[in-house]
Design a protein around this motif. Structure first.
Motif, PDB file in Angstrom:
ATOM      1  N   MET A 298      -6.786   3.756   8.311  1.00 19.97           N
ATOM      2  CA  MET A 298      -6.581   2.588   7.471  1.00 19.97           C
ATOM      3  C   MET A 298      -6.208   1.372   8.319  1.00 19.97           C
ATOM      4  O   MET A 298      -6.702   0.259   8.092  1.00 19.97           O
ATOM      5  CB  MET A 298      -5.486   2.854   6.434  1.00 19.97           C
ATOM      6  CG  MET A 298      -5.776   4.005   5.485  1.00 19.97           C
ATOM      7  SD  MET A 298      -7.049   3.630   4.274  1.00 19.97           S
ATOM      8  CE  MET A 298      -6.147   2.571   3.165  1.00 19.97           C
ATOM      9  N   ASP A 299      -5.338   1.594   9.293  1.00 19.20           N
ATOM     10  CA  ASP A 299      -4.927   0.493  10.159  1.00 19.20           C
ATOM     11  C   ASP A 299      -6.098  -0.036  10.985  1.00 19.20           C
ATOM     12  O   ASP A 299      -6.169  -1.238  11.274  1.00 19.20           O
ATOM     13  CB  ASP A 299      -3.806   0.934  11.097  1.00 19.20           C
ATOM     14  CG  ASP A 299      -2.487   1.145  10.357  1.00 19.20           C
ATOM     15  OD1 ASP A 299      -2.375   0.652   9.214  1.00 19.20           O
ATOM     16  OD2 ASP A 299      -1.598   1.802  10.917  1.00 19.20           O
TER      17      ASP A 299
ATOM     18  N   ARG B 292       0.834  -1.194   0.000  1.00 15.75           N
ATOM     19  CA  ARG B 292       0.000   0.000   0.000  1.00 15.75           C
ATOM     20  C   ARG B 292       0.875   1.252   0.000  1.00 15.75           C
ATOM     21  O   ARG B 292       1.999   1.241   0.506  1.00 15.75           O
ATOM     22  CB  ARG B 292      -0.957   0.013   1.193  1.00 15.75           C
ATOM     23  CG  ARG B 292      -0.286   0.304   2.523  1.00 15.75           C
ATOM     24  CD  ARG B 292      -1.301   0.412   3.659  1.00 15.75           C
ATOM     25  NE  ARG B 292      -0.668   0.790   4.920  1.00 15.75           N
ATOM     26  CZ  ARG B 292      -1.301   0.928   6.064  1.00 15.75           C
ATOM     27  NH1 ARG B 292      -2.610   0.722   6.117  1.00 15.75           N
ATOM     28  NH2 ARG B 292      -0.660   1.280   7.158  1.00 15.75           N
ATOM     29  N   TRP B 293       0.358   2.290  -0.598  1.00 17.52           N
ATOM     30  CA  TRP B 293       1.025   3.593  -0.631  1.00 17.52           C
ATOM     31  C   TRP B 293       0.071   4.604  -0.013  1.00 17.52           C
ATOM     32  O   TRP B 293      -1.095   4.690  -0.417  1.00 17.52           O
ATOM     33  CB  TRP B 293       1.350   4.015  -2.065  1.00 17.52           C
ATOM     34  CG  TRP B 293       2.314   3.123  -2.776  1.00 17.52           C
ATOM     35  CD1 TRP B 293       3.665   3.282  -2.898  1.00 17.52           C
ATOM     36  CD2 TRP B 293       2.000   1.916  -3.492  1.00 17.52           C
ATOM     37  NE1 TRP B 293       4.212   2.263  -3.627  1.00 17.52           N
ATOM     38  CE2 TRP B 293       3.224   1.405  -4.011  1.00 17.52           C
ATOM     39  CE3 TRP B 293       0.827   1.204  -3.742  1.00 17.52           C
ATOM     40  CZ2 TRP B 293       3.283   0.245  -4.759  1.00 17.52           C
ATOM     41  CZ3 TRP B 293       0.895   0.043  -4.481  1.00 17.52           C
ATOM     42  CH2 TRP B 293       2.114  -0.430  -4.979  1.00 17.52           C
ATOM     43  N   ILE B 294       0.544   5.415   0.949  1.00 15.84           N
ATOM     44  CA  ILE B 294      -0.306   6.413   1.609  1.00 15.84           C
ATOM     45  C   ILE B 294       0.444   7.744   1.642  1.00 15.84           C
ATOM     46  O   ILE B 294       1.301   7.971   2.511  1.00 15.84           O
ATOM     47  CB  ILE B 294      -0.682   5.980   3.044  1.00 15.84           C
ATOM     48  CG1 ILE B 294      -1.350   4.597   3.027  1.00 15.84           C
ATOM     49  CG2 ILE B 294      -1.615   7.005   3.675  1.00 15.84           C
ATOM     50  CD1 ILE B 294      -1.782   4.125   4.393  1.00 15.84           C
TER      51      ILE B 294
ATOM     52  N   VAL C  22      -3.375   7.188   7.980  1.00 16.33           N
ATOM     53  CA  VAL C  22      -2.797   5.885   8.339  1.00 16.33           C
ATOM     54  C   VAL C  22      -3.522   5.230   9.512  1.00 16.33           C
ATOM     55  O   VAL C  22      -3.880   4.045   9.429  1.00 16.33           O
ATOM     56  CB  VAL C  22      -1.290   6.029   8.632  1.00 16.33           C
ATOM     57  CG1 VAL C  22      -0.738   4.739   9.252  1.00 16.33           C
ATOM     58  CG2 VAL C  22      -0.542   6.354   7.348  1.00 16.33           C
ATOM     59  N   PRO C  23      -3.774   5.932  10.647  1.00 10.30           N
ATOM     60  CA  PRO C  23      -4.470   5.263  11.760  1.00 10.30           C
ATOM     61  C   PRO C  23      -5.846   4.738  11.358  1.00 10.30           C
ATOM     62  O   PRO C  23      -6.264   3.660  11.812  1.00 10.30           O
ATOM     63  CB  PRO C  23      -4.577   6.369  12.817  1.00 10.30           C
ATOM     64  CG  PRO C  23      -3.477   7.321  12.486  1.00 10.30           C
ATOM     65  CD  PRO C  23      -3.385   7.311  10.997  1.00 10.30           C
TER      66      PRO C  23
ATOM     67  N   ASP D 176      -0.879  10.712   2.256  1.00 15.40           N
ATOM     68  CA  ASP D 176      -1.404  11.529   3.353  1.00 15.40           C
ATOM     69  C   ASP D 176      -1.323  10.705   4.636  1.00 15.40           C
ATOM     70  O   ASP D 176      -2.161   9.839   4.898  1.00 15.40           O
ATOM     71  CB  ASP D 176      -2.856  11.928   3.064  1.00 15.40           C
ATOM     72  CG  ASP D 176      -3.443  12.815   4.151  1.00 15.40           C
ATOM     73  OD1 ASP D 176      -2.691  13.154   5.092  1.00 15.40           O
ATOM     74  OD2 ASP D 176      -4.631  13.152   4.050  1.00 15.40           O
ATOM     75  N   LYS D 177      -0.302  10.941   5.446  1.00 15.53           N
ATOM     76  CA  LYS D 177      -0.053  10.112   6.620  1.00 15.53           C
ATOM     77  C   LYS D 177      -1.146  10.242   7.671  1.00 15.53           C
ATOM     78  O   LYS D 177      -1.271   9.392   8.554  1.00 15.53           O
ATOM     79  CB  LYS D 177       1.300  10.474   7.246  1.00 15.53           C
ATOM     80  CG  LYS D 177       2.483  10.291   6.299  1.00 15.53           C
ATOM     81  CD  LYS D 177       2.548   8.863   5.757  1.00 15.53           C
ATOM     82  CE  LYS D 177       3.736   8.693   4.812  1.00 15.53           C
ATOM     83  NZ  LYS D 177       3.766   7.336   4.209  1.00 15.53           N
ATOM     84  N   SER D 178      -1.959  11.282   7.595  1.00 10.66           N
ATOM     85  CA  SER D 178      -2.998  11.452   8.612  1.00 10.66           C
ATOM     86  C   SER D 178      -4.066  10.372   8.534  1.00 10.66           C
ATOM     87  O   SER D 178      -4.793  10.144   9.505  1.00 10.66           O
ATOM     88  CB  SER D 178      -3.660  12.826   8.462  1.00 10.66           C
ATOM     89  OG  SER D 178      -4.338  12.914   7.205  1.00 10.66           O
TER      90      SER D 178
ATOM     91  N   ASP E  81      -4.377  -3.149   4.804  1.00 11.43           N
ATOM     92  CA  ASP E  81      -2.927  -3.215   4.715  1.00 11.43           C
ATOM     93  C   ASP E  81      -2.539  -4.542   4.073  1.00 11.43           C
ATOM     94  O   ASP E  81      -3.358  -5.463   3.961  1.00 11.43           O
ATOM     95  CB  ASP E  81      -2.302  -3.089   6.102  1.00 11.43           C
ATOM     96  CG  ASP E  81      -0.813  -2.704   6.043  1.00 11.43           C
ATOM     97  OD1 ASP E  81      -0.298  -2.573   4.914  1.00 11.43           O
ATOM     98  OD2 ASP E  81      -0.204  -2.542   7.106  1.00 11.43           O
TER      99      ASP E  81
END
Length: 499
Positions: free
Chosen positions: A14-15, A3-5, A11-12, A7-9, A20
């Motif tokens: 998505m997790d 996966r490529w993200i 990430v939580p 916009d790191k904001s 993933d």
């Protein structure tokens, strides 16, 4: 896979939904999503917000597109994009579709010289040849629907060996090759070479007309010689049983009720004066042991014991003693038996008999574990029980049959097909022609017991009111719009199945 993200904001978030690499996103496990649904439908799909069956995914918009191998057209993967539902856009689907096409072009660029040669030759031949053509290689086969249907019963490895021999100018002398030559009806065969070696061939066929093939396919059959299906597990079981039969060994054929144990035994062993056949379901103990002794005294070629699980342990012990009594250095009784295994171990008497005859042990897997065999089995049963009618099962109805659990296996499927043929005069069997309880399996997710009850009640009401949705809704005390909504939530298409 990865996966490529940017916009790191996110990430939580998505997790929190396990979006993933390494997680299973099959549609029957997590509901509609940008990967599993694409695999199920085979086309680009966008799912926004509440269109997700799982509430935890409703904050997302997911769009995915399939990636097919440009030569074999096999599904190679899915590219998917996820964003928050308020950021969805109608252009996401064409964006992902064009991205998937670009990946397919790159796969084509990386294809081997051999594959490119065959592809180019096939595309040229398809435009210039009058008859149907195919490109045949060692692990590559390119053809249109007409040729694919014509060659559906031909082993691909055998086809390549034959085509390579013909393209190389060799004479076909082996009997199995000669039989294949008569079946294929090749009109022309042109070798494709790379570095002085034959890597494939362009083959033109004299394919029989559709009317001739259709009439042959729909000619009623008296008896199914082998179990229908081409799954690897079934093929392994049949091949294993065939080896034991050819060697003259005793064997035990196991499997759930209705999987075709008796059919397989009859196909491999046959009947005759030197075959002693016993159906142990409700057999009289005294009569059975007396007749078994008489058969062993006559030195029959094979003793067939059907439904071994029905034999009482003490009677099974007597049968085992008889087999041991008549065993000598110059003759050993050959026994072929069928048994439906139980959850608990076999009692001592029956276990002793099993140990004597299970020199070869064959297990036929249940139909639910080889769903790819359902389509062939159903089509064969339609031919067998169609009474000279030309009937086919629609793709939608076949999908429903393939999703049902079939606890009664082939026997239950055959009973269903016979019932459908007896109650419909259509040339095509659609979903509405199937029993209502089967339609509960047209969905793609596992239903809870309460959902099963609700869907069964709705489908029963629709059947009682001949598909009239307003009358069915009134009968079960809900509005017509609620009935529509519930059918769609269960993945039952109300507009295609009912008026």
């Amino acid at each position: 896979l990865r996966r490529w993200i940017p916009d790191k904001s996110i990430v939580p978030l998505m997790d929190s939904v396990h979006s993933d690499a390494g997680y299973n996103v099959a549609e029957d496990l997590v509901g509609t999503n940008g990967v599993g649904t694409v695999v199920e439908t085979g086309r680009a799909t966008q799912i926004s917000g509440p269109e997700h069956l799982s509430p935890v995914l409703s904050t997302f918009t997911c769009v995915g597109a399939p990636i097919h191998h440009p030569i074999t057209r096999r599904l190679e993967g899915v590219i998917t994009l996820s964003c928050l539902s308020d950021a969805s856009n109608a252009l996401l689907t064409p964006l992902l579709t064009s991205t998937a096409r670009e990946i397919e072009h790159r796969i084509l660029d990386q294809a081997s010289v051999r594959e490119r040669l065959l592809l180019d030759a096939y595309l040229k031949a398809s435009k210039t040849r009058r008859g149907p053509v195919a490109a045949v290689g060692n692990d590559l086969f390119l053809a249109g629907p007409q040729v694919t249907e014509f060659l559906r019963d031909v082993d691909q490895a055998m086809l390549w060996e034959y085509v390579r021999a013909v393209a190389g100018g060799a004479r076909v002398s082996e009997s199995h090759m000669a039989t294949l030559a008569a079946q294929l009806q090749l009109s022309e065969c042109h070798a494709i070479q790379a570095d002085g070696q034959v890597v494939g061939a362009i083959v033109e066929f004299d394919v029989p007309s559709r009317d001739v093939r259709s009439s042959e396919r729909h000619r009623p059959k008296r008896k199914v010689a082998v179990l229908p299906g081409k799954s690897a597990s079934l093929a392994h079981a049949v091949a294993q049983a065939s080896r034991y039969a050819a060697a003259g060994s005793s064997m035990l054929v196991e499997g759930e009720r209705g999987v075709g144990k008796t059919t397989l035994v009859d196909a491999l062993v046959g009947s005759g004066s030197l075959v002693a056949r016993f159906d142990l379901a409700g057999v009289d103990p005294g009569t059975f042991t007396a007749e078994l002794r008489a058969a062993l005294e006559r030195r029959v070629h094979v003793v067939i014991l059907l439904h071994l699980e029905c034999l009482q342990p003490d009677v099974a012990a007597v049968a085992a003693s008889l087999l041991e009594e008549f065993t000598s250095p110059d003759w050993t009784p050959r026994v072929v038996a069928t048994m439906t295994p139980a959850a608990e171990p076999a009692p001592a008497g029956r276990a002793r008999l099993i140990d004597l005859i299970a020199a070869g042990r064959v297990v036929i897997p249940p139909l639910r574990d080889r769903r790819e065999d359902i389509s062939e089995a159903a089509a064969e049963m339609v031919t067998t029980h169609g009474n000279d009618r030309t009937v086919r099962i629609s793709p939608a109805a076949m999908r429903t049959l393939m999703r049902a659990p079939w606890p009664g296996n082939l026997r239950q499927l055959e009973t269903t097909i016979r019932g459908v043929l007896a109650t419909t005069s259509n040339y095509e069997v659609g979903p509405a022609d199937l029993p209502a309880q089967l339609l509960t399996h047209a969905h793609r997710r596992q239903l809870s017991p309460m959902e099963e009850l609700e869907l069964n009640a709705i489908l029963d009401a629709l059947q009682r009111h001949h598909g009239n949705k307003l009358a069915a809704a009134n009968a079960i005390g809900i509005s017509r719009s609620t009935l529509y909504r519930k059918l769609r939530s269960y993945h039952v298409d109300p507009d295609r199945m009912y008026f």
